[in-house]
Design a protein around this motif. Structure first.
Motif, short mmCIF file in Angstrom:
data_model
loop_
_atom_site.label_atom_id
_atom_site.label_comp_id
_atom_site.label_asym_id
_atom_site.label_seq_id
_atom_site.Cartn_x
_atom_site.Cartn_y
_atom_site.Cartn_z
N VAL B 312 0.85 -1.19 0.00
CA VAL B 312 0.00 0.00 0.00
C VAL B 312 0.88 1.24 0.00
CG1 VAL B 312 -1.70 1.31 1.33
CG2 VAL B 312 -1.92 -1.16 1.13
N ARG B 313 1.91 1.22 0.82
CA ARG B 313 2.79 2.37 0.90
C ARG B 313 3.44 2.66 -0.45
NH1 ARG B 313 8.13 3.88 2.18
NH2 ARG B 313 8.80 1.73 1.87
N ARG B 314 3.86 1.60 -1.14
CA ARG B 314 4.54 1.79 -2.42
C ARG B 314 3.56 1.86 -3.58
NH1 ARG B 314 8.33 -2.69 -2.74
NH2 ARG B 314 9.27 -2.91 -0.70
N ARG B 315 2.30 1.78 -3.27
CA ARG B 315 1.23 1.85 -4.28
C ARG B 315 1.40 0.78 -5.35
NH1 ARG B 315 -1.04 7.29 -4.46
NH2 ARG B 315 -0.11 8.52 -2.80
N SER B 316 1.86 -0.41 -4.96
CA SER B 316 2.07 -1.43 -5.99
C SER B 316 0.85 -2.32 -6.19
CB SER B 316 3.31 -2.27 -5.67
OG SER B 316 3.18 -2.85 -4.41
N ALA B 317 -0.04 -2.40 -5.19
CA ALA B 317 -1.23 -3.23 -5.37
C ALA B 317 -2.25 -2.44 -6.18
CB ALA B 317 -1.82 -3.60 -4.02
N ASP B 318 -2.85 -3.08 -7.19
CA ASP B 318 -3.87 -2.36 -7.96
C ASP B 318 -5.27 -2.88 -7.69
OD1 ASP B 318 -3.53 -4.75 -9.17
OD2 ASP B 318 -3.24 -3.98 -11.20
N CYS B 319 -5.37 -4.01 -6.97
CA CYS B 319 -6.69 -4.50 -6.57
C CYS B 319 -6.56 -5.24 -5.24
CB CYS B 319 -7.27 -5.42 -7.65
SG CYS B 319 -8.91 -6.02 -7.24
N VAL B 320 -7.32 -4.81 -4.26
CA VAL B 320 -7.22 -5.42 -2.94
C VAL B 320 -8.55 -6.07 -2.58
CG1 VAL B 320 -6.63 -5.05 -0.53
CG2 VAL B 320 -5.65 -3.56 -2.26
N LEU B 321 -8.47 -7.33 -2.20
CA LEU B 321 -9.65 -8.03 -1.69
C LEU B 321 -9.51 -8.12 -0.18
CD1 LEU B 321 -12.20 -9.85 -1.98
CD2 LEU B 321 -10.67 -11.78 -2.34
N ILE B 322 -10.39 -7.39 0.53
CA ILE B 322 -10.35 -7.41 2.00
C ILE B 322 -11.39 -8.39 2.49
CG2 ILE B 322 -10.69 -6.03 4.09
CD1 ILE B 322 -9.98 -3.54 2.41
N VAL B 323 -10.96 -9.35 3.31
CA VAL B 323 -11.91 -10.35 3.80
C VAL B 323 -12.04 -10.26 5.32
CG1 VAL B 323 -12.55 -12.79 3.80
CG2 VAL B 323 -11.17 -11.88 1.93
N GLY B 324 -13.22 -9.80 5.79
CA GLY B 324 -13.53 -9.80 7.22
C GLY B 324 -12.54 -9.03 8.07
N SER B 325 -12.07 -7.91 7.56
CA SER B 325 -11.09 -7.14 8.32
C SER B 325 -11.36 -5.66 8.06
CB SER B 325 -9.69 -7.54 7.85
OG SER B 325 -8.72 -6.74 8.47
N ASP B 326 -10.79 -4.80 8.87
CA ASP B 326 -11.08 -3.38 8.74
C ASP B 326 -9.80 -2.54 8.77
OD1 ASP B 326 -12.37 -0.96 8.60
OD2 ASP B 326 -13.21 -1.04 10.63
N PRO B 327 -8.95 -2.70 7.74
CA PRO B 327 -7.68 -1.97 7.77
C PRO B 327 -7.87 -0.45 7.73
CG PRO B 327 -8.03 -2.97 5.61
CD PRO B 327 -9.09 -3.52 6.52
N PHE B 328 -9.00 0.01 7.17
CA PHE B 328 -9.20 1.46 7.11
C PHE B 328 -9.43 2.06 8.49
CE2 PHE B 328 -9.69 0.54 2.67
CZ PHE B 328 -9.25 1.69 2.03
N ALA B 329 -9.80 1.23 9.47
CA ALA B 329 -9.93 1.75 10.83
C ALA B 329 -8.68 1.42 11.64
CB ALA B 329 -11.16 1.15 11.51
N ALA B 330 -7.98 0.35 11.27
CA ALA B 330 -6.88 -0.12 12.12
C ALA B 330 -5.55 0.55 11.79
CB ALA B 330 -6.74 -1.63 11.99
N LEU B 331 -5.42 1.09 10.58
CA LEU B 331 -4.13 1.64 10.17
C LEU B 331 -4.24 3.16 9.98
CD1 LEU B 331 -3.07 -1.14 7.68
CD2 LEU B 331 -1.91 -0.51 9.80
N PRO B 332 -3.10 3.84 10.04
CA PRO B 332 -3.14 5.29 9.86
C PRO B 332 -3.78 5.66 8.51
CG PRO B 332 -0.94 4.58 10.53
CD PRO B 332 -1.74 3.34 10.28
N GLN B 333 -4.62 6.69 8.55
CA GLN B 333 -5.24 7.16 7.31
C GLN B 333 -4.16 7.57 6.31
OE1 GLN B 333 -6.34 7.82 10.37
NE2 GLN B 333 -8.51 8.33 10.43
#
Ligand code: SF4
Ligand code: SF4
Ligand code: SF4
Ligand code: SF4
Lengths: 133, 407, 165
Positions: B312-333
């Protein structure tokens, strides 16, 4: 009367709060969540230096962002130390710089605190908005 | 009205003594679960806490959303699957198979929390023990950087201090010493004797003072070393506070455990909050030899560059499948903002910051309430979840196997 | 940890002391007892809601907390603080049957547990089992003492009702 200091630096320690988790589980990211999460505890000495009282708003500014939350005194804290529940508010301040520290610095945040007339940051402003196609 | 026994999936404690009475498929009385557990169960019956099935914010049916997810994942050059630490073991295996088929990477929150510690435990460098053993045998409970009253409400009353099988004759004092190491006053420190207070970030220095690696003496270290040496069986409950302070590195703990190995039995239990982080780490370890951050692009590889955070930091992923997790709340915006215009597909039982940020949202059944399955508790013991009421949502397994089928 | 024992006189001093009876008590002093046993709330005295008593009102609120009496027991619970952790339930089960008799430890016949967590909060389900409900047994306050969130308090049994005097 001592001259009020406009801003001070604090080391914020963040920690999980059951009441923040409960608010989020029960009502999602709404008012109750905001009331529980948008708080910073400061030492009575620092509160005095800033000439603020319990419930007054302060702006916290760190490397990666800033938020406005309510201040509260906590006699357990030393001067220059602060405490905050782990939430979208504290995460807005946290940074991830692997050259300095291998993990996102969620739990120990250097921040400045200054009194402000602004209202508490609404939760919506803390959500990452993306351009949904 | 009917009554059912349930295993609570509200936190890593996985309390197995929950009774729920339902009427018309709705819970009317939840017994024994703490406030967090009760709220977790109730949330699944509250339509406002469930996400809508959407594509680009527009409501749609699950079939359409799955097809869109398929399209996004199929077109992606660097697909990334993240989460799964609250999923059942079977959903986790399917997700690993999907990552393999896509030639993408897969990671969980373990990579920025307990991953390295679990790797050390799986590799045999750190001894483990079960919570059942704790209750019967341990004589020193050492919570370090953990505050269970706020994260695992019933940890003390069901699994450790207050659940002790042997009490002294005068009533309630368990024959065990409760110690905590913390950087501040907590609900736990008020019941610990002693409560050892250290400075933020000082954890490594304290451990190194105990093991004699550090020259300087840290006040807290001596007393702590003495306590451990005097005990027969010390269980170290590692909290996120400790893991963050060590930068995730379990090395100092491994050396400390070795130091006491001659005199004291020392075991580690990570205070995992997610219901099945343990299971996912073990599965990945079996599959790829690493507990997290695995890539399947050319064969099987693991390492930092496959981690969610780095991609995410290096912007290398172009499609993310999030399964049963909440990284948008757990990690710095500030980290999550780097996702920019990468496509995000989110499978989630509850509405979260992540479902609000996703391009495609597929609501799923809540494990332990709307579907059963197996998970591994924080001590590695396998726990079978029960199902309370089958809801209207497909299980994660169903969605993942559908994706596997059509990709 | 329970609140410090509250003294009626200390509460009485903060009341309007006019004995106007609007709260339903014959005297302000009787109202003080009712506040301590949490059978009445600070808001029940209309005088205290006036601006001039604002300071007393806040002081009383602080001393008494947000706890509400669980009907038919000595237990006073602050529902917004209780996390349902069950620590009180666990210590109670252990302490329930150990009593002191003539200065020695003795056993009491097994009884069903008085406390239980329901819908995520503490409930008193079997008050008659509580040591405080049985005359002659030790005055126990373990459950309140061990609550990590200071959500639980125990009050003395009801003072003899003075309403008809
Ligand atoms: S402690 Fe955790 S698992 Fe147990 S009832 Fe509470 S939330 Fe559920
Ligand atoms: S209403 Fe207030 S002033 Fe009047 S008797 Fe009751 S306590 Fe006293
Ligand atoms: S009263 Fe206190 S100890 Fe009892 S369940 Fe509630 S929070 Fe836990
Ligand atoms: S007062 Fe003692 S006996 Fe009564 S509920 Fe509390 S711990 Fe149990």
């Amino acid at each position: 009367m001592e001259q009020a200091v406009h801003a001070i630096d604090v080391n914020l320690v963040t920690c999980e709060s059951i009441y923040v988790s409960l608010a989020a589980l029960r009502e999602g990211l709404g008012q109750a969540y905001r009331d529980r999460a948008a708080v910073v505890h400061l030492s009575p000495a620092d509160m005095k230096r800033l000439q603020i009282r319990d419930g007054d708003r302060v702006e916290l500014t760190a490397a990666s962002g800033s938020v406005v939350v309510a201040a509260e005194a906590d006699g357990d804290l030393e001067e220059g130390a602060g405490r905050m529940p782990l939430s979208l508010y504290s995460n807005r301040l946290a940074e991830y710089r692997p050259s300095r520290w291998p993990l996102p610095a969620l739990r120990l945040i250097q921040s400045t605190v200054s009194p402000t007339g602004k209202g508490v940051t609404p939760v919506e402003d803390l959500l990452v908005r993306r351009t949904v196609a | 009205m009917r009554s059912r026994s349930l295993v609570c999936t509200g936190c890593g404690c996985l309390c197995d003594d929950i009774q729920v009475q339902t009427n018309d498929s709705r819970p009317i009385l939840i017994e024994n679960a703490c406030a967090k557990g009760a709220a977790h169960i109730q949330a699944s019956f509250n339509p406002e806490r469930r996400p809508h099935c959407t594509i680009g914010g527009r409501q749609c049916g699950p079939g359409e959303a799955v097809a869109e997810a398929r399209r996004l994942l199929g077109n992606s050059r660097n697909p990334l699957i993240f989460g799964l630490d609250s999923s059942t073991l079977s959903a986790q295996s399917l997700a690993i198979a999907l990552a393999r088929k896509l030639g993408g990477s897969i990671d969980s929150a373990a990579s920025f929390s307990y991953g390295p510690l679990l790797a050390a435990m799986l590799g045999g460098d750190l001894p483990a023990c079960s919570l059942a053993e704790v209750k019967d045998r341990a004589d020193l409970l050492l919570y370090w950087g953990a505050d269970p009253p706020n994260t695992h409400p019933r940890h003390l009353s069901l699994h450790s201090y207050y659940a002790y099988s042997e009490y002294n004759p005068a009533g309630w004092y368990p024959r065990v010493t409760l110690v905590c190491v913390e950087v501040r006053r907590t609900e736990l420190s008020s019941m610990s004797k002693p409560a050892i207070r250290i400075k933020p970030g000082e954890d490594r220095a304290v451990i190194e003072a105990i093991t004699g690696e550090a020259q300087s003496q840290v006040g807290a270290a001596q007393g702590l070393a003495e306590l451990i040496r005097k005990s027969h069986f010390c269980v170290l409950f590692c909290g996120l506070g400790l893991m963050h302070s060590l930068g995730g590195d379990p090395g100092p703990l491994v050396r400390m455990a070795r130091l006491f190995a001659g005199s004291t039995r020392m075991a580690v239990i990570p205070m995992i909050s997610e219901v099945n982080m343990m299971g996912f780490c073990r599965l990945l370890h079996q599959t790829a030899g690493q507990v997290s951050s695995v890539g399947f692009k050319d064969g099987t590889a693991a390492g930092r560059e496959h981690s969610f955070l780095e991609q995410v930091r290096r912007r290398s992923a172009d499609c993310v499948l999030i399964v049963g997790s909440d990284p948008f709340a757990a990690l710095p915006q500030s980290v999550m903002e780097n996702l920019g215009d990468a496509k995000i597909v989110c499978l989630s039982p509850l509405a979260t910051a992540s479902t609000m940020a996703a391009d495609v949202v597929i609501p799923t059944a809540l494990p332990g309430v709307e579907c059963g399955g197996s998970v591994l508790r924080m001590d590695g013991v396998e726990v079978a979840l029960a199902e309370l009421e089958k809801g209207a949502y497909p299980t994660e397994e169903a969605v993942l196997s559908r994706l596997l089928e059509i990709l | 940890m329970p609140r410090k024992d509250l003294q009626p006189l200390q509460i009485y001093r903060l009341l309007p002391r006019t004995n106007c009876k609007l709260c339903g008590c014959p005297t302000c002093y009787a109202f003080a007892f009712n506040l301590i046993s949490r059978s009445r709330r600070v808001e029940d005295c209309p005088e205290l809601l006036k601006d001039e008593f604002g300071e007393s009102f806040r002081a009383l609120k602080k001393m008494l907390g947000e706890g509400e009496r669980i009907a038919g027991s000595d237990h006073v619970l602050d529902r917004s603080r209780c996390t349902g952790c069950g620590d009180c339930v666990a210590v109670c089960i252990r302490a329930l049957t150990t009593i002191t008799k003539n200065g020695r430890l003795a056993q009491r016949a097994a009884v069903p547990p008085p406390l239980k967590v329901m819908d995520g909060r503490l409930q008193v389900v079997e008050w008659s089992s509580c040591k405080r409900a049985v005359p002659g047994l030790d005055i126990c306050n373990l459950c309140a003492e061990k609550c990590p969130f200071s959500a639980l308090d125990l009050v003395k049994p009801e003072e003899p009702d003075q309403e008809d005097s």
